[in-house]
Design a protein around this motif. Structure first.
Motif, PDB file in Angstrom:
ATOM      1  N   UNK B 137      17.045  76.427  43.382  1.00  0.00           N
ATOM      2  CA  UNK B 137      16.524  75.488  42.398  1.00  0.00           C
ATOM      3  C   UNK B 137      17.656  74.629  41.828  1.00  0.00           C
ATOM      4  N   UNK B 161       3.766  75.332  46.748  1.00  0.00           N
ATOM      5  CA  UNK B 161       4.308  74.222  45.958  1.00  0.00           C
ATOM      6  C   UNK B 161       5.521  73.596  46.657  1.00  0.00           C
ATOM      7  N   UNK B 165       6.939  69.422  49.525  1.00  0.00           N
ATOM      8  CA  UNK B 165       7.567  68.807  48.349  1.00  0.00           C
ATOM      9  C   UNK B 165       8.769  67.951  48.748  1.00  0.00           C
ATOM     10  N   UNK B 168      12.214  67.788  46.964  1.00  0.00           N
ATOM     11  CA  UNK B 168      12.370  67.265  45.601  1.00  0.00           C
ATOM     12  C   UNK B 168      12.327  68.349  44.536  1.00  0.00           C
ATOM     13  N   UNK B 169      11.925  69.574  44.927  1.00  0.00           N
ATOM     14  CA  UNK B 169      11.801  70.645  43.925  1.00  0.00           C
ATOM     15  C   UNK B 169      12.830  71.751  44.134  1.00  0.00           C
ATOM     16  N   UNK B 372       6.709  70.208  35.795  1.00  0.00           N
ATOM     17  CA  UNK B 372       6.977  71.171  36.872  1.00  0.00           C
ATOM     18  C   UNK B 372       8.302  70.817  37.558  1.00  0.00           C
ATOM     19  N   UNK B 373       8.496  69.536  37.816  1.00  0.00           N
ATOM     20  CA  UNK B 373       9.762  69.077  38.411  1.00  0.00           C
ATOM     21  C   UNK B 373      10.931  69.484  37.502  1.00  0.00           C
ATOM     22  N   UNK B 375      10.990  71.934  35.429  1.00  0.00           N
ATOM     23  CA  UNK B 375      11.136  73.395  35.440  1.00  0.00           C
ATOM     24  C   UNK B 375      11.946  73.860  36.651  1.00  0.00           C
ATOM     25  N   UNK B 376      11.800  73.154  37.774  1.00  0.00           N
ATOM     26  CA  UNK B 376      12.477  73.577  38.997  1.00  0.00           C
ATOM     27  C   UNK B 376      13.817  72.878  39.176  1.00  0.00           C
TER      28      UNK B 376
END
Lengths: 482, 390
Positions: B137, B161, B165, B168-169, B372-373, B375-376
Motif C-alpha cells: 500500500x 478491489x 484498479x 492506483x491502489x 478508499x483511495x 485509505x490505501x
C-alpha cells in the motif's frame, strides 16, 4: 462469550422519540417496538447469542431504507441489516442501541431477461425464490447455500454465500451483475448494472461479502443460467479419511470437475443414515457424494470414469444412481445433515474454515484428537472439492460449560485451518462468531487497512458494529466493549 | 520516459515505495509494460515496475491453485499449467498487437487490469479467480487479502478491489489464482447470419441452451455477420453437444464447424481483437452492455464510420474508429443510453488526456472512492491521473 460494545446511553434514553421518527419514515406497520414482537429478531442462525434491539424497521422500498439510514446517520444511531436471519456467524445479531433494518418486504422480482440471462430482484427475495421464478423456463440461479429455502439474496450478497455447487458455478460474487446500494448517508447508488465488468473500481466485488459493514443492498441483479440437461450423483465409501482424500485428488486430477463433491466422515454418515435412511454404508470411515451434469449418456460416461478412479482406492462401497430418484436418495442424507446432527445432539456449532485439500487427512485427524480432549463429539461434512470444512460440534446449551468448551473447540479448529494455509471462514462469514479470531489470520496492519476501507464508507462506524473487526485495534472508534 | 526502478523482490518494492513516500514523489506503477499506452498517461518522474518479481511460488494441481510473483510472464504461467493439463480460466489476453508492444504481459498486470478473454461470458472474469494477493500500500506496508484456498469470505475482499484498479491502489506483488483442467478438445460452430441482431439472437440461443457454450462472438464480414459459439469438454461430450447445438441453431443460418486446432486459433484471434484489423492510427473502444444491446452500440459506431466485433454473447463491443473527442462522446453516450459503459481502450495520448477514458462515477460514489483511495494510498503516490484526471 464474545463481548458486545457498550450501548450508547443517550440513544437508549431517546428510544420513544426515535420510534416516533422511524414510524414517520416507514408508516403503517413498518416499525416493531414491542418486546414480544421484537423477539424473533433478537437472534439469528447463531442462536447462542441473543440481544433485543432498540427497534425493528421493515421498509418496503429502497427510498424508505435510504430515509431510515439518513435519519440514523444524522442521529448517530447504529443499524443492523437483516435478511432472513439465517446467518450462522451472528451476522444479524442486534445490539441494544441499534435499529434492525429487516429487508424481507423488498421481495419483488422486478425483471427476468432470458435473452441476456439476468434477473433483477429485491433483497428480500429468497435464494430458492429466484430459481423458482425461472426454472419452468429451464434456468436457475447457481449459488445454493443449505439455507436456500429461507435465506434471502440480499443476505447472500452481504455474506458472499456459497453452497454445494460452487466448484463448478462459483459463489455469490461470481454470479452478480449489479446491486442497488444505500450508503449510511442515505445515498442510493447503482453499482454495476445488467452488463459484465463495470468500468472503474470493482465496487461490486468489494461490497459482496462485506457483511453489512459498507452499506445496505436493496436490489440485486443476478446472472441466471440455463440448467444442464440433467444431473446424477454417485456415492463412494472408503476405509479411511486419507484414502477418500486421495480419491478426491485423483478425480480433480483426471480433468473432471464434478458439479458437487461432498465429503462426510463416519459420525456424520451415521447421523444422516439414522435420520434419512439413505442407504449409506455404516462401516465406512469416509464417504463421497459426487454429482455430474449433462445428458444421460454424458452422465454415464463421467460417472463411469469417476467409478474407475474410485475403484483404484479400494472402496467399501460404490453406488451409482441409475435414476433421478436414486440420485435424490443419495443426496437426501447429505441435505439433511444439519438436521440429522440436531437429532442426536441438543445443540451444535457449525464451523466453516477452509483448508488446502492436501491438508485434509491431517486436519481431520487433529479435529478427532481435539474432540477427545474437549469431550465433545464432532461430525464432519464438507465441500471436498474446495476444502470448505463444516465440522459440527455437538454440545448442550443448557450446560454453560459444554457451550464454552464447544466455542473453544471451534476456535481451535479455525486456528488449525489458518495454520495449515487456509482461512477462518469459507462461506458463513466472520460475523460476531469469528470476529476475535481475525487476529489469527491477519496482522494488525492488515486489519487496520480493512478498517480504513470500512471507514471510507461508514466514518462513524454505525453499520453493523461489533461484527467482522475485533473491538480493540486502531481505527475502531467508540466500540469499547461493555 | 521516466527513470525505472525494477526491484527483484518485494522488499525492494517496499523500499521504493517508502522512498517515494518520504520524497512525496509519485510513481508510475507497471509490470512488464505490455499494456503501456492504456488509460491516461501518468505524470511521474519515476516508474516502479514489478518485472523483477518473477516465478511461480506455489502450484498444487489437485487443489486447482497457482501462485506467482506479479512480474511472472503470463506465458510462463500458462506453460506451467499446461504441463499438468490445466489452464487459466478467464482466457486472459496478451494485447501486444493492440498496444504495439513486444514485452510479455505479466500476471500481475493481467490482474491489475482485470483482463479476460472470450471464456469470461460463461466462466467468469480474471477477478473471479483471484483467490489471494499480496500488495504494497501507499504506506509501504505489505498487505495480504484472500489466501490460497478456493472459498474464503474472511474480511473485506480486497482481491476484487485491487483487481482492475490499474495500479492506483497498491502495487500487487504476488497473486494466487484458481485454475481448471484444460478441456480435452474444443469445437466451434459458425453460423452465417444476415445482420448483427440475428447473430446476437443466435449467440443468446446458444448461451441459453443446456450445452455449456463457453464463448460466443459475432463478427461482421462484408454483407453478413458470422456468429460463433464454442464448446470445450471431453471429446465425446463436444461431439454430442455440437450435434444438439446445430439442431437448436439450425434455422438461423448456414453452418460450419471448426475442429479443435482451427477453433483454438480462431478464439485466440478473438481474444486479441484481431478480427477488427485495427490500423495504427485508429482508436479502440471497449463497450460493455447487456448482450441484446450490442447491435445498437454497433449501429452508433457505424454512424461514425467505426468497425466493430462483438464478444461475450454480444455484450462486449470492440469498436475501431478515428480518434476524436466527438467520436468518444458519441460512443460513451450510446453506451450510457443502453445502460452500459464505454472505455477508451487505446488512443493517442492527446485524446486520452482530453476525454474521460472511463465513465464518471456518481458524485456520492466518487466521494467514497476518493476516501478508499486515501485509505490505501494516503500520499497519492500510485499512478496519479491514470484512470481519471486528478
Amino acid at each position: 462469550m464474545i463481548a458486545l460494545p457498550a450501548p450508547k446511553a443517550e440513544i437508549l434514553a431517546r428510544r420513544e422519540e426515535i420510534i416516533v421518527a422511524l414510524t414517520a419514515l416507514v408508516p403503517g406497520d413498518g416499525v416493531i417496538a414491542e418486546g414480544i414482537r421484537m423477539k424473533p429478531y433478537e437472534t439469528d442462525g447463531l442462536a447462542a447469542y441473543r440481544q433485543m434491539p432498540l427497534a425493528v424497521v421493515l421498509p418496503s422500498t429502497t427510498e424508505q431504507v435510504a430515509a431510515v439510514l439518513r435519519y440514523c446517520h444524522e442521529q448517530g444511531i447504529r443499524v443492523v441489516p437483516r435478511g432472513a436471519g439465517t446467518s450462522l456467524s451472528g451476522g444479524a445479531l442486534p445490539l441494544a442501541d441499534a435499529v434492525v433494518i429487516g429487508l424481507m418486504r423488498l421481495n419483488a422480482i422486478h425483471e427476468i431477461n432470458y435473452a441476456d440471462r439476468y434477473a433483477v430482484v429485491g433483497a428480500g427475495v429468497t435464494n430458492i425464490g429466484i430459481t423458482k421464478a425461472v426454472e419452468a423456463d429451464g434456468f436457475f440461479y447457481a449459488p445454493d447455500p443449505s439455507s436456500q429455502l429461507a435465506c434471502m439474496i440480499g443476505g447472500n450478497v452481504m455474506m458472499n454465500s456459497g453452497g454445494a455447487h460452487c466448484l463448478k458455478y462459483g459463489v455469490t460474487a461470481n454470479n452478480l451483475l449489479g446491486v442497488k446500494f444505500v450508503t449510511i448517508e442515505g445515498e442510493v447508488l447503482e453499482i454495476g448494472g445488467t452488463y459484465l465488468d463495470a468500468a472503474g473500481y470493482d465496487w461490486l466485488g468489494l461490497i459482496t461479502g462485506s457483511e453489512g459493514q459498507l452499506g445496505i443492498v436493496t436490489e440485486v441483479t443476478v446472472r441466471i443460467l440455463r440448467s444442464a440437461e440433467g444431473a446424477r450423483a454417485m456415492l463412494a465409501a472408503f476405509n479411511s479419511i486419507e484414502i477418500a482424500g486421495a480419491a478426491v485428488d485423483a478425480i480433480i486430477g483426471s480433468g473432471i470437475i464434478p458439479v458437487a463433491l461432498e465429503f462426510m466422515d463416519k459420525p456424520c454418515i451415521h447421523a444422516c443414515e439414522a435420520f434419512a435412511h439413505a442407504g449409506y454404508p455404516l462401516d465406512a470411515e469416509a464417504m463421497l457424494i459426487i454429482e455430474v451434469e449433462g445428458s444421460i449418456a454424458e452422465q454415464d460416461a463421467l460417472l463411469a470414469r469417476i467409478k474407475d478412479i474410485c475403484a483404484r482406492f479400494d472402496p467399501i462401497s460404490l453406488k451409482v444412481a441409475e435414476t433421478a430418484e436414486q440420485s435424490l436418495a443419495i443426496w437426501k442424507g447429505r441435505k439433511g445433515a444439519f438436521g440429522a446432527v440436531g437429532r442426536i445432539s441438543p445443540d451444535y456449532l457449525c464451523m466453516d474454515g477452509t483448508i488446502p485439500t492436501s491438508e485434509l487427512p491431517r486436519v481431520l485427524r487433529r479435529i478427532g484428537e481435539m474432540s477427545e480432549q474437549y469431550g465433545l463429539k464432532v461430525a464432519n461434512v464438507f465441500h471436498a472439492g474446495d476444502g470448505n470444512l463444516h465440522p459440527l460440534i455437538m454440545f448442550d446449551a443448557n450446560d454453560a460449560d459444554s457451550f464454552h468448551r464447544a466455542e473453544a473447540f471451534g476456535a481451535d479448529i479455525l486456528k488449525l485451518c489458518v495454520e495449515v494455509g487456509g482461512c477462518l471462514t469459507g462461506e458463513h462469514g466472520v460475523g460476531v462468531e469469528k470476529r476475535d479470531l481475525m487476529t489469527v489470520q491477519f496482522q494488525p496492519h492488515e486489519l487496520t487497512q480493512q478498517r480504513a476501507i470500512k471507514s471510507a464508507f461508514d466514518p462513524d462506524w454505525l453499520l453493523n458494529p461489533a461484527k467482522v473487526f475485533p473491538l480493540q485495534g486502531a481505527l475502531s472508534p467508540a466500540l469499547a466493549a461493555e | 520516459m521516466s527513470a525505472m526502478i525494477a526491484p527483484v523482490d518485494e522488499a525492494g518494492i517496499i523500499a521504493a515505495v517508502q522512498a517515494a513516500r518520504a520524497a512525496r514523489e509519485p510513481l508510475a506503477i507497471e509490470g512488464q509494460g505490455s499494456k503501456r499506452g492504456m488509460l491516461r498517461p501518468v505524470q511521474a518522474a519515476r516508474s516502479l515496475s514489478t518485472r523483477g518479481l518473477t516465478g511461480v511460488t506455489l502450484y498444487r494441481p489437485a487443489e486447482l491453485i497457482i501462485s506467482a510473483r506479479a512480474g511472472t510472464p503470463l506465458a510462463e504461467i500458462e506453460a506451467t499449467l499446461a504441463e499438468k493439463g490445466q489452464q487459466l480460466i478467464a482466457e486472459s489476453p496478451y494485447l501486444n498487437g493492440v498496444f504495439g508492444t513486444t514485452a510479455p504481459p505479466s500476471i500481475g498486470g493481467v490482474v491489475a487490469a482485470n483482463l479476460s478473454g472470450p471464456r469470461r461470458i460463461t466462466w467468469g472474469a480474471t477477478r473471479d479467480h483471484v483467490m489471494g494477493l499480496r500488495f504494497i500500500n501507499g504506506a509501504g506496508e505489505a498487505i495480504r487479502s484472500g489466501g490460497r484456498v478456493l472459498k474464503n469470505v474472511t474480511g473485506l475482499d480486497l482481491c476484487k478491489l485491487l483487481s482492475g484498479s490499474y495500479g492506483t491502489l497498491g502495487v500487487i506483488t504476488e497473486v494466487t489464482l484458481k485454475v481448471l483442467p484444460a478441456p480435452e478438445t474444443s469445437a466451434t460452430l459458425l453460423i452465417e447470419t444476415p445482420d448483427l441482431a440475428s447473430a446476437v439472437a443466435a449467440l443468446s440461443a446458444g448461451l441459453g441452451s443446456p450445452f455449456g457454450v463457453s464463448a460466443a462472438t459475432a463478427l461482421p464480414v462484408k454483407d453478413h455477420v458470422i456468429a460463433a459459439v464454442r464448446l470445450e469438454d471431453f471429446a465425446a461430450s463436444v461431439a454430442y453437444r455440437m450435434e444438439k447445438l446445430r439442431g437448436v441453431l439450425g434455422s438461423l443460418g448456414t453452418q460450419r464447424v471448426m475442429e479443435d486446432a482451427e477453433s483454438r486459433a480462431f478464439w485466440r484471434g478473438v481474444r486479441e481483437v484481431e478480427p477488427l484489423q485495427v490500423v495504427p492510427d485508429e482508436a479502440i473502444w471497449r463497450v460493455s452492455v447487456r448482450p441484446s444491446a450490442g447491435p445498437q452500440i454497433a449501429a452508433a459506431a457505424s454512424a461514425i464510420g467505426g468497425r466493430v466485433m462483438l464478444d461475450w454473447g454480444g455484450g462486449l463491443v470492440w469498436i475501431a474508429a478515428s480518434p476524436s473527442s466527438a467520436n468518444h462522446m458519441l460512443i460513451s453516450e450510446a453506451a450510457h443510453t443502453q445502460g452500459g459503459a464505454a472505455m477508451l481502450f487505446r488512443a493517442p495520448e492527446s485524446l486520452r488526456l482530453a476525454v474521460p477514458v472511463l465513465p464518471e462515477e456518481a458524485a456520492p460514489l466518487a466521494k467514497i472512492g476518493a476516501r478508499v483511495k486515501e485509505a490505501l494510498d494516503p500520499g497519492g503516490l500510485f499512478n496519479p491521473g491514470h484512470i481519471r484526471a486528478a
